[in-house]
Design a protein around this motif. Sequence first.
Motif, PDB file in Angstrom:
ATOM      1  N   UNK A  24       0.836  -1.202   0.000  1.00 28.17           N
ATOM      2  CA  UNK A  24       0.000   0.000   0.000  1.00 28.17           C
ATOM      3  C   UNK A  24       0.872   1.254   0.000  1.00 28.17           C
ATOM      4  N   UNK A  25       1.898   1.267   0.838  1.00 33.14           N
ATOM      5  CA  UNK A  25       2.784   2.426   0.888  1.00 33.14           C
ATOM      6  C   UNK A  25       3.540   2.589  -0.426  1.00 33.14           C
ATOM      7  N   UNK A  65      12.576   2.375  15.760  1.00 33.85           N
ATOM      8  CA  UNK A  65      13.094   3.613  16.334  1.00 33.85           C
ATOM      9  C   UNK A  65      11.957   4.579  16.702  1.00 33.85           C
ATOM     10  N   UNK A  66      10.938   4.650  15.848  1.00 33.97           N
ATOM     11  CA  UNK A  66       9.829   5.586  16.071  1.00 33.97           C
ATOM     12  C   UNK A  66       8.726   5.000  16.958  1.00 33.97           C
ATOM     13  N   UNK A  67       8.691   3.677  17.079  1.00 36.24           N
ATOM     14  CA  UNK A  67       7.669   3.034  17.904  1.00 36.24           C
ATOM     15  C   UNK A  67       6.295   2.986  17.252  1.00 36.24           C
ATOM     16  N   UNK A  68       6.265   3.172  15.933  1.00 32.73           N
ATOM     17  CA  UNK A  68       4.992   3.198  15.200  1.00 32.73           C
ATOM     18  C   UNK A  68       5.284   3.130  13.703  1.00 32.73           C
ATOM     19  N   UNK A  69       4.226   2.992  12.916  1.00 33.67           N
ATOM     20  CA  UNK A  69       4.330   3.074  11.463  1.00 33.67           C
ATOM     21  C   UNK A  69       4.142   4.528  11.040  1.00 33.67           C
ATOM     22  N   UNK A  71       2.542   7.686   9.066  1.00 31.59           N
ATOM     23  CA  UNK A  71       1.317   8.081   8.375  1.00 31.59           C
ATOM     24  C   UNK A  71       1.724   8.369   6.926  1.00 31.59           C
ATOM     25  N   UNK A  72       0.824   8.151   5.990  1.00 31.99           N
ATOM     26  CA  UNK A  72       1.148   8.368   4.576  1.00 31.99           C
ATOM     27  C   UNK A  72       1.560   9.816   4.331  1.00 31.99           C
ATOM     28  N   UNK A  73       0.832  10.755   4.910  1.00 34.20           N
ATOM     29  CA  UNK A  73       1.160  12.180   4.740  1.00 34.20           C
ATOM     30  C   UNK A  73       2.584  12.458   5.219  1.00 34.20           C
ATOM     31  N   UNK A  75       5.045  10.258   5.588  1.00 36.59           N
ATOM     32  CA  UNK A  75       5.988   9.543   4.742  1.00 36.59           C
ATOM     33  C   UNK A  75       6.274  10.314   3.455  1.00 36.59           C
ATOM     34  N   UNK A  76       5.215  10.840   2.840  1.00 36.46           N
ATOM     35  CA  UNK A  76       5.387  11.607   1.609  1.00 36.46           C
ATOM     36  C   UNK A  76       6.238  12.847   1.856  1.00 36.46           C
ATOM     37  N   UNK A  77       6.066  13.482   2.995  1.00 32.92           N
ATOM     38  CA  UNK A  77       6.865  14.659   3.318  1.00 32.92           C
ATOM     39  C   UNK A  77       8.332  14.282   3.517  1.00 32.92           C
ATOM     40  N   UNK A  78       8.576  13.186   4.235  1.00 36.42           N
ATOM     41  CA  UNK A  78       9.949  12.727   4.458  1.00 36.42           C
ATOM     42  C   UNK A  78      10.643  12.375   3.145  1.00 36.42           C
TER      43      UNK A  78
END
Length: 97
Positions: A24-25, A65-69, A71-73, A75-78
Motif C-alpha cells: 500500500x505504501x 526507532x519511532x515506535x509506530x508506522x 502516516x502516509x502524509x 511519509x510523503x513529506x519525508x
Amino acid sequence: MNVSKPTILIEYCPKCNWMLRAAYMAQEILSTFSEDVHGVLLIPSVTSGKYTISVNELIVFDRKEMGRFPEIKELKQLLRDQINPTKELGHSDKKEV
C-alpha cells in the motif's frame, strides 16, 4: 532506464504480515513520485519486526526507532524532502503554523 533517480526501499517483516502495508505504501509513493523515483523495492526482512523505508541507503523511517508506522502524509513529506524538496504535495503538504 534512468538509474540516476533514487530507489525507495521498503524492508518489512513477512512474519508480522506487513507485506500488504508495504505494498500500500509503495502504491502511494509511486502515485505521488512516479516521475521522481526509479522505483520502489519491497524487501522481505529476515529480522523479525523490521519495517524501514529508505531512499537508496538513507533510512528515512524506522518503525522500531519511532515506535509506530508512518502516516502516509508524513511519509510523503519525508520522501519529498530527500527526493525533490521543491515538489508540492497538495493536501499532504506541511501546514505552517
